[in-house]
Design a protein around this motif. Sequence first.
Motif, PDB file in Angstrom:
ATOM      1  N   GLY A  17      -0.068  -4.667  -9.159  1.00 50.84           N
ATOM      2  CA  GLY A  17       0.322  -3.547  -8.962  1.00 50.84           C
ATOM      3  C   GLY A  17       1.387  -2.867  -8.556  1.00 50.84           C
ATOM      4  O   GLY A  17       2.073  -3.946  -9.578  1.00 50.84           O
ATOM      5  N   TYR A  31      -4.296   7.671  -7.155  1.00 55.56           N
ATOM      6  CA  TYR A  31      -3.286   7.264  -8.443  1.00 55.56           C
ATOM      7  C   TYR A  31      -4.133   6.957  -9.367  1.00 55.56           C
ATOM      8  O   TYR A  31      -4.674   5.967  -9.700  1.00 55.56           O
ATOM      9  N   PHE A  50      -5.039   3.241  -9.458  1.00 60.99           N
ATOM     10  CA  PHE A  50      -4.652   3.125  -8.259  1.00 60.99           C
ATOM     11  C   PHE A  50      -4.509   3.401  -6.729  1.00 60.99           C
ATOM     12  O   PHE A  50      -5.035   4.759  -6.517  1.00 60.99           O
ATOM     13  N   ALA A  81      -4.529   3.484  -2.973  1.00 65.91           N
ATOM     14  CA  ALA A  81      -2.742   3.671  -2.085  1.00 65.91           C
ATOM     15  C   ALA A  81      -3.437   3.651  -0.764  1.00 65.91           C
ATOM     16  O   ALA A  81      -3.895   4.453  -0.512  1.00 65.91           O
ATOM     17  N   PHE A 139       0.482  -0.397  -2.647  1.00 66.64           N
ATOM     18  CA  PHE A 139      -0.786   0.038  -3.279  1.00 66.64           C
ATOM     19  C   PHE A 139      -1.738  -1.597  -4.076  1.00 66.64           C
ATOM     20  O   PHE A 139      -1.782  -2.793  -3.702  1.00 66.64           O
TER      21      PHE A 139
END
Lengths: 114, 114
Positions: free
Chosen positions: A42, B36, B89, B91, B104
């Motif tokens: 990540g 994201y 992603f 987060a 993340f």
Amino acid sequence: NAGVTQTPKFQVLKTGQSMTLQCAQDMNHNSMYWYRQDPGMGLRLIYYSASEGTTDKGEVPNGYNVSRLNKREFSLRLESAAPSQTSVYFCASSRDDINTDTQYFGPGTRLTVL
Amino acid sequence: DQQVKQNSPSLSVQEGRISILNCDYTNSMFDYFLWYKKYPAEGPTFLISISSIKDKNEDGRFTVFLNKSAKHLSLHIVPSQPGDSAVYFCAASDRGGATNKLIFGTGTLLAVQP
């Protein structure tokens, strides 16, 4: 309005060489960040700057230094590059509005250390 | 210790069907969550967020669900389109903390098949 820009886009270094990654934002944001992205890991925070004149370590700061040159610019320096620093580096910025934590990212720098 | 986990490295769905991406977190101090989206050779771009005071947030085809008791959130994309193919992603942040730091997950590669 370019948002967050990063230079260079690509770089190949030999072990032990030094270089500086440049980042600039034109959104008048207070906070800026440097991340690295590795496969299966990540995005990991290297350093951040909550405001002009301040910098703090993130999750993986070893081997890096940063400079918050002014409100717009935040650079990342590798003093003696190592193969473990081969990665894609992203710069980001945020306004730090209490109601949002949205960060805006640059296009990234792909770094290879041989 | 991975505070934000995306246990599915990849997901493949047919165009028009629902995509469900999952994310788990361990830190009960997290109070804001974001998704994201990242295309190859580009920086991540903000997609949608949710505060811990809500359990659902919707924006067009994208809906994020938050289950605080299970420390789990999910992103639903309905209907899925080929242009949604990207790495997603998850987060999280603790907005009561000292700065706007995002943690993340490792990302999930979504492939939407035409």
